[in-house]
Design an enzyme around this catalytic site. Structure first.
Site, PDB file in Angstrom:
ATOM      1  N   LYS A  16       1.023  -1.166  -0.092  1.00  0.00           N
ATOM      2  CA  LYS A  16      -0.041   0.122  -0.136  1.00  0.00           C
ATOM      3  C   LYS A  16       0.739   1.285   0.010  1.00  0.00           C
ATOM      4  O   LYS A  16       2.196   1.099   0.355  1.00  0.00           O
ATOM      5  CB  LYS A  16      -0.757  -0.112   1.300  1.00  0.00           C
ATOM      6  N   ARG A 121      -0.545 -14.807   4.032  1.00  0.00           N
ATOM      7  CA  ARG A 121      -1.449 -14.260   5.419  1.00  0.00           C
ATOM      8  C   ARG A 121      -0.470 -14.123   6.607  1.00  0.00           C
ATOM      9  O   ARG A 121      -0.207 -13.466   7.495  1.00  0.00           O
ATOM     10  CB  ARG A 121      -2.807 -14.803   5.460  1.00  0.00           C
ATOM     11  N   THR A 127      -4.264  -8.050  10.815  1.00  0.00           N
ATOM     12  CA  THR A 127      -4.720  -6.686  10.263  1.00  0.00           C
ATOM     13  C   THR A 127      -4.383  -5.495  11.082  1.00  0.00           C
ATOM     14  O   THR A 127      -3.679  -4.513  10.662  1.00  0.00           O
ATOM     15  CB  THR A 127      -6.232  -6.745  10.172  1.00  0.00           C
ATOM     16  N   ARG A 138       3.894  -6.801   9.369  1.00  0.00           N
ATOM     17  CA  ARG A 138       3.094  -5.734  10.178  1.00  0.00           C
ATOM     18  C   ARG A 138       3.642  -5.702  11.353  1.00  0.00           C
ATOM     19  O   ARG A 138       3.615  -4.693  12.233  1.00  0.00           O
ATOM     20  CB  ARG A 138       1.445  -6.025   9.980  1.00  0.00           C
ATOM     21  N   ASN A 158      -1.140  -0.300   7.467  1.00  0.00           N
ATOM     22  CA  ASN A 158      -0.604  -1.688   7.580  1.00  0.00           C
ATOM     23  C   ASN A 158       0.104  -2.096   6.596  1.00  0.00           C
ATOM     24  O   ASN A 158       0.271  -3.424   6.656  1.00  0.00           O
ATOM     25  CB  ASN A 158      -1.793  -2.628   8.354  1.00  0.00           C
ATOM     26  N   HIS A 161      -1.813  -5.468   1.770  1.00  0.00           N
ATOM     27  CA  HIS A 161      -3.045  -5.976   1.517  1.00  0.00           C
ATOM     28  C   HIS A 161      -2.768  -7.342   0.762  1.00  0.00           C
ATOM     29  O   HIS A 161      -1.903  -7.572   0.219  1.00  0.00           O
ATOM     30  CB  HIS A 161      -4.276  -5.519   0.459  1.00  0.00           C
ATOM     31  N   GLU A 172      -9.992 -10.812  -7.123  1.00  0.00           N
ATOM     32  CA  GLU A 172      -8.931  -9.772  -7.120  1.00  0.00           C
ATOM     33  C   GLU A 172      -7.889  -9.920  -8.088  1.00  0.00           C
ATOM     34  O   GLU A 172      -7.330  -8.605  -8.617  1.00  0.00           O
ATOM     35  CB  GLU A 172      -8.195  -9.764  -5.699  1.00  0.00           C
TER      36      GLU A 172
HETATM   37  P1  TYD Z   1      -9.481  -6.780   6.686  1.00  0.00           P
HETATM   38  O1  TYD Z   1     -10.037  -7.176   5.305  1.00  0.00           O
HETATM   39  O2  TYD Z   1     -10.396  -7.437   7.828  1.00  0.00           O
HETATM   40  O3  TYD Z   1      -7.991  -7.084   6.624  1.00  0.00           O
HETATM   41  P2  TYD Z   1      -6.918  -7.700   5.961  1.00  0.00           P
HETATM   42  O4  TYD Z   1      -6.551  -6.774   5.342  1.00  0.00           O
HETATM   43  O5  TYD Z   1      -5.891  -8.086   7.118  1.00  0.00           O
HETATM   44  O6  TYD Z   1      -7.577  -8.733   5.248  1.00  0.00           O
HETATM   45  O7  TYD Z   1      -9.803  -4.954   6.758  1.00  0.00           O
HETATM   46  C1  TYD Z   1      -9.612  -4.642   5.531  1.00  0.00           C
HETATM   47  C2  TYD Z   1      -8.778  -3.269   6.195  1.00  0.00           C
HETATM   48  O8  TYD Z   1      -9.411  -2.476   6.892  1.00  0.00           O
HETATM   49  C3  TYD Z   1      -7.477  -3.473   6.942  1.00  0.00           C
HETATM   50  O9  TYD Z   1      -6.562  -3.115   6.132  1.00  0.00           O
HETATM   51  C4  TYD Z   1      -7.689  -2.682   8.017  1.00  0.00           C
HETATM   52  C5  TYD Z   1      -8.584  -1.450   7.790  1.00  0.00           C
HETATM   53  N1  TYD Z   1      -9.483  -1.233   9.021  1.00  0.00           N
HETATM   54  C6  TYD Z   1      -9.339   0.089   9.159  1.00  0.00           C
HETATM   55  O10 TYD Z   1      -8.415   0.908   8.714  1.00  0.00           O
HETATM   56  N2  TYD Z   1      -9.854   0.425  10.524  1.00  0.00           N
HETATM   57  C7  TYD Z   1     -10.665  -0.096  10.962  1.00  0.00           C
HETATM   58  O11 TYD Z   1     -11.607   0.040  12.138  1.00  0.00           O
HETATM   59  C8  TYD Z   1     -10.809  -1.749  10.512  1.00  0.00           C
HETATM   60  C9  TYD Z   1     -11.910  -2.539  11.398  1.00  0.00           C
HETATM   61  C10 TYD Z   1     -10.354  -1.971   9.500  1.00  0.00           C
END
Ligand code: TYD
Length: 203
Positions: A16, A121, A127, A138, A158, A161, A172
Protein backbone atom coordinates in the site's frame (compact mmCIF):
# COMPACT_ATOMS: atom_id res chain seq x y z
CA UNK A 1 -12.51 -27.50 -4.75
CA UNK A 2 -12.16 -30.92 -6.44
CA UNK A 3 -8.71 -31.63 -7.90
CA UNK A 4 -7.45 -28.24 -6.70
CA UNK A 5 -3.68 -28.30 -7.01
CA UNK A 6 -2.33 -26.42 -4.01
CA UNK A 7 0.99 -25.81 -5.81
CA UNK A 8 -0.84 -23.65 -8.35
CA UNK A 9 -2.55 -21.50 -5.73
CA UNK A 10 -2.24 -17.78 -6.43
CA UNK A 11 -2.72 -14.80 -4.13
CA UNK A 12 -2.77 -11.06 -4.68
CA UNK A 13 -0.56 -8.79 -2.60
CA UNK A 14 -0.56 -4.99 -2.60
CA UNK A 15 2.19 -2.94 -1.00
CA UNK A 16 0.00 0.00 0.00
CA UNK A 17 1.08 3.66 -0.31
CA UNK A 18 2.60 3.74 3.20
CA UNK A 19 4.70 0.65 2.41
CA UNK A 20 6.03 2.27 -0.76
CA UNK A 21 6.75 5.58 1.00
CA UNK A 22 8.59 3.80 3.79
CA UNK A 23 10.89 2.05 1.28
CA UNK A 24 9.65 -1.40 2.25
CA UNK A 25 8.96 -2.78 -1.25
CA UNK A 26 12.19 -4.80 -1.32
CA UNK A 27 11.78 -6.06 2.25
CA UNK A 28 8.22 -7.23 1.55
CA UNK A 29 9.20 -9.02 -1.66
CA UNK A 30 12.18 -10.62 0.07
CA UNK A 31 10.02 -12.11 2.81
CA UNK A 32 7.55 -13.75 0.43
CA UNK A 33 10.27 -14.79 -2.00
CA UNK A 34 12.33 -16.54 0.69
CA UNK A 35 9.49 -18.95 1.46
CA UNK A 36 9.75 -20.57 -1.97
CA UNK A 37 6.67 -18.90 -3.40
CA UNK A 38 7.02 -17.77 -7.03
CA UNK A 39 6.39 -14.20 -8.20
CA UNK A 40 4.26 -14.45 -11.36
CA UNK A 41 3.09 -10.84 -11.85
CA UNK A 42 4.22 -7.43 -10.67
CA UNK A 43 3.36 -3.81 -11.41
CA UNK A 44 3.39 -0.33 -9.92
CA UNK A 45 0.54 2.12 -10.33
CA UNK A 46 -1.47 4.86 -8.64
CA UNK A 47 -4.94 3.34 -8.20
CA UNK A 48 -7.93 5.53 -9.03
CA UNK A 49 -10.58 6.02 -6.34
CA UNK A 50 -12.87 3.87 -8.46
CA UNK A 51 -10.39 0.98 -8.67
CA UNK A 52 -9.79 1.20 -4.92
CA UNK A 53 -13.53 1.12 -4.26
CA UNK A 54 -13.94 -1.89 -6.57
CA UNK A 55 -11.15 -3.64 -4.67
CA UNK A 56 -12.93 -3.16 -1.35
CA UNK A 57 -16.32 -4.14 -2.84
CA UNK A 58 -15.29 -7.56 -4.19
CA UNK A 59 -16.68 -9.64 -1.34
CA UNK A 60 -20.37 -9.01 -0.60
CA UNK A 61 -20.00 -10.38 2.96
CA UNK A 62 -17.04 -8.12 3.72
CA UNK A 63 -18.91 -5.29 5.47
CA UNK A 64 -20.71 -7.54 7.91
CA UNK A 65 -17.62 -9.61 8.69
CA UNK A 66 -15.39 -6.56 9.16
CA UNK A 67 -18.01 -4.79 11.32
CA UNK A 68 -18.62 -7.86 13.50
CA UNK A 69 -14.91 -8.59 13.89
CA UNK A 70 -14.12 -5.00 14.85
CA UNK A 71 -16.97 -4.69 17.35
CA UNK A 72 -15.83 -7.95 18.99
CA UNK A 73 -12.28 -6.59 19.28
CA UNK A 74 -13.58 -3.32 20.75
CA UNK A 75 -15.76 -5.22 23.24
CA UNK A 76 -12.87 -7.45 24.30
CA UNK A 77 -10.76 -4.35 24.92
CA UNK A 78 -13.51 -2.60 26.88
CA UNK A 79 -13.72 0.16 24.24
CA UNK A 80 -16.95 2.04 23.47
CA UNK A 81 -18.90 0.43 20.57
CA UNK A 82 -19.94 3.08 17.97
CA UNK A 83 -23.64 3.88 17.87
CA UNK A 84 -24.31 2.19 14.49
CA UNK A 85 -24.69 -1.29 13.01
CA UNK A 86 -21.55 -3.30 12.15
CA UNK A 87 -22.36 -2.84 8.42
CA UNK A 88 -22.72 0.95 8.77
CA UNK A 89 -19.43 1.02 10.62
CA UNK A 90 -17.78 -1.00 7.84
CA UNK A 91 -19.10 1.48 5.24
CA UNK A 92 -17.28 4.33 7.02
CA UNK A 93 -14.12 2.19 6.97
CA UNK A 94 -14.59 1.42 3.25
CA UNK A 95 -14.59 5.16 2.50
CA UNK A 96 -11.33 5.69 4.37
CA UNK A 97 -9.79 2.59 2.75
CA UNK A 98 -10.39 3.76 -0.81
CA UNK A 99 -8.82 7.15 -0.01
CA UNK A 100 -5.84 5.41 1.59
CA UNK A 101 -5.25 2.96 -1.28
CA UNK A 102 -5.48 5.65 -3.96
CA UNK A 103 -3.29 8.19 -2.15
CA UNK A 104 -0.08 7.26 -4.02
CA UNK A 105 1.84 4.58 -5.88
CA UNK A 106 1.29 0.97 -4.85
CA UNK A 107 3.04 -2.24 -5.92
CA UNK A 108 0.69 -5.05 -6.88
CA UNK A 109 1.87 -8.61 -7.28
CA UNK A 110 0.74 -12.18 -7.60
CA UNK A 111 2.52 -14.91 -5.67
CA UNK A 112 2.03 -18.55 -6.62
CA UNK A 113 2.81 -21.78 -4.82
CA UNK A 114 1.69 -24.33 -2.24
CA UNK A 115 -0.95 -22.75 -0.01
CA UNK A 116 0.10 -19.30 -1.24
CA UNK A 117 -2.91 -17.54 0.32
CA UNK A 118 -2.37 -18.88 3.83
CA UNK A 119 1.42 -18.60 3.71
CA UNK A 120 1.27 -14.95 2.62
CA UNK A 121 -1.33 -14.13 5.31
CA UNK A 122 0.92 -15.73 7.95
CA UNK A 123 3.97 -13.68 6.92
CA UNK A 124 1.89 -10.51 6.58
CA UNK A 125 0.50 -10.76 10.13
CA UNK A 126 -2.75 -9.75 11.80
CA UNK A 127 -4.70 -6.80 10.38
CA UNK A 128 -4.16 -4.38 13.24
CA UNK A 129 -0.54 -3.59 14.07
CA UNK A 130 -1.21 -3.85 17.82
CA UNK A 131 -2.11 -7.54 17.40
CA UNK A 132 0.35 -8.61 14.69
CA UNK A 133 3.19 -10.64 16.15
CA UNK A 134 6.89 -9.80 15.80
CA UNK A 135 8.41 -11.57 12.82
CA UNK A 136 5.45 -10.72 10.61
CA UNK A 137 5.66 -7.74 8.25
CA UNK A 138 2.96 -5.81 10.08
CA UNK A 139 4.38 -6.86 13.47
CA UNK A 140 7.85 -5.65 12.57
CA UNK A 141 7.10 -2.46 10.66
CA UNK A 142 3.86 -0.91 11.93
CA UNK A 143 2.60 0.75 15.12
CA UNK A 144 -0.81 2.11 14.09
CA UNK A 145 -4.13 1.20 15.78
CA UNK A 146 -7.85 1.11 14.96
CA UNK A 147 -8.57 3.71 17.62
CA UNK A 148 -5.97 6.15 16.24
CA UNK A 149 -7.34 5.61 12.74
CA UNK A 150 -10.93 6.10 13.86
CA UNK A 151 -10.08 9.26 15.82
CA UNK A 152 -8.51 10.78 12.70
CA UNK A 153 -11.15 9.31 10.37
CA UNK A 154 -8.58 7.41 8.32
CA UNK A 155 -7.70 3.79 7.59
CA UNK A 156 -5.16 1.90 9.63
CA UNK A 157 -1.74 2.06 7.97
CA UNK A 158 -0.72 -1.57 7.82
CA UNK A 159 1.53 -1.64 4.71
CA UNK A 160 0.06 -4.70 2.95
CA UNK A 161 -3.12 -6.08 1.51
CA UNK A 162 -3.26 -9.82 0.82
CA UNK A 163 -6.15 -11.98 -0.39
CA UNK A 164 -8.13 -13.67 2.38
CA UNK A 165 -9.54 -16.70 0.54
CA UNK A 166 -9.43 -18.54 -2.81
CA UNK A 167 -12.57 -16.82 -3.97
CA UNK A 168 -11.23 -13.37 -3.00
CA UNK A 169 -7.86 -14.13 -4.63
CA UNK A 170 -9.48 -15.11 -7.95
CA UNK A 171 -11.63 -11.98 -8.05
CA UNK A 172 -8.83 -9.63 -6.95
CA UNK A 173 -6.41 -11.06 -9.52
CA UNK A 174 -9.02 -10.45 -12.25
CA UNK A 175 -9.51 -6.88 -11.04
CA UNK A 176 -5.82 -5.91 -10.99
CA UNK A 177 -4.27 -7.97 -13.82
CA UNK A 178 -5.01 -8.91 -17.42
CA UNK A 179 -4.43 -12.64 -18.10
CA UNK A 180 -1.43 -11.87 -20.32
CA UNK A 181 0.30 -10.02 -17.45
CA UNK A 182 0.47 -13.23 -15.42
CA UNK A 183 3.52 -15.32 -16.29
CA UNK A 184 3.58 -19.08 -16.54
CA UNK A 185 7.12 -20.32 -15.92
CA UNK A 186 9.11 -22.84 -13.95
CA UNK A 187 11.37 -21.72 -11.12
CA UNK A 188 14.44 -23.98 -10.82
CA UNK A 189 14.04 -24.19 -7.02
CA UNK A 190 10.60 -25.78 -7.45
CA UNK A 191 12.35 -29.11 -8.09
CA UNK A 192 13.73 -28.98 -4.54
CA UNK A 193 10.50 -27.66 -3.04
CA UNK A 194 8.00 -29.99 -4.70
CA UNK A 195 9.60 -33.00 -6.43
CA UNK A 196 8.85 -36.35 -4.82
CA UNK A 197 12.53 -37.28 -4.58
CA UNK A 198 15.80 -35.34 -4.71
CA UNK A 199 17.71 -37.63 -7.07
CA UNK A 200 18.85 -34.72 -9.26
CA UNK A 201 21.23 -33.25 -6.67
CA UNK A 202 24.22 -35.61 -6.80
CA UNK A 203 26.51 -35.88 -9.85
P1 TYD B 1 -9.70 -6.79 6.59
O1 TYD B 1 -10.11 -7.21 5.23
O2 TYD B 1 -10.49 -7.30 7.76
O3 TYD B 1 -8.17 -7.11 6.91
P2 TYD B 1 -6.94 -7.67 6.08
O4 TYD B 1 -6.36 -6.47 5.34
O5 TYD B 1 -5.98 -8.18 7.11
O6 TYD B 1 -7.48 -8.72 5.19
O7 TYD B 1 -9.74 -5.21 6.68
C1 TYD B 1 -9.46 -4.43 5.59
C2 TYD B 1 -8.72 -3.22 6.03
O8 TYD B 1 -9.54 -2.41 6.85
C3 TYD B 1 -7.46 -3.48 6.83
O9 TYD B 1 -6.35 -3.08 6.07
C4 TYD B 1 -7.58 -2.62 8.04
C5 TYD B 1 -8.71 -1.68 7.71
N1 TYD B 1 -9.45 -1.21 8.88
C6 TYD B 1 -9.29 0.08 9.30
O10 TYD B 1 -8.53 0.84 8.71
N2 TYD B 1 -9.97 0.54 10.39
C7 TYD B 1 -10.79 -0.27 11.09
O11 TYD B 1 -11.40 0.17 12.10
C8 TYD B 1 -10.94 -1.62 10.63
C9 TYD B 1 -11.82 -2.56 11.35
C10 TYD B 1 -10.26 -2.06 9.52
Amino acid sequence: MINYDAKQEKTLVIVKPDGVQRSLIGEVIKRYEQTGLKLVALKMLIPSLDLALQHYSIDPGWAKRLGDKTFETMKARGEKIPNMTPEEYAETIRTTLKTYLSSGPVVVMIWQGMNAIGIVRKITGATEPLSSTPGTIRGDYTIDSYSAGNTDNRAVRNIIHSSGSQDEAEKEIKLWFKPEEILNYRLVAEAIIYDANLDGILE
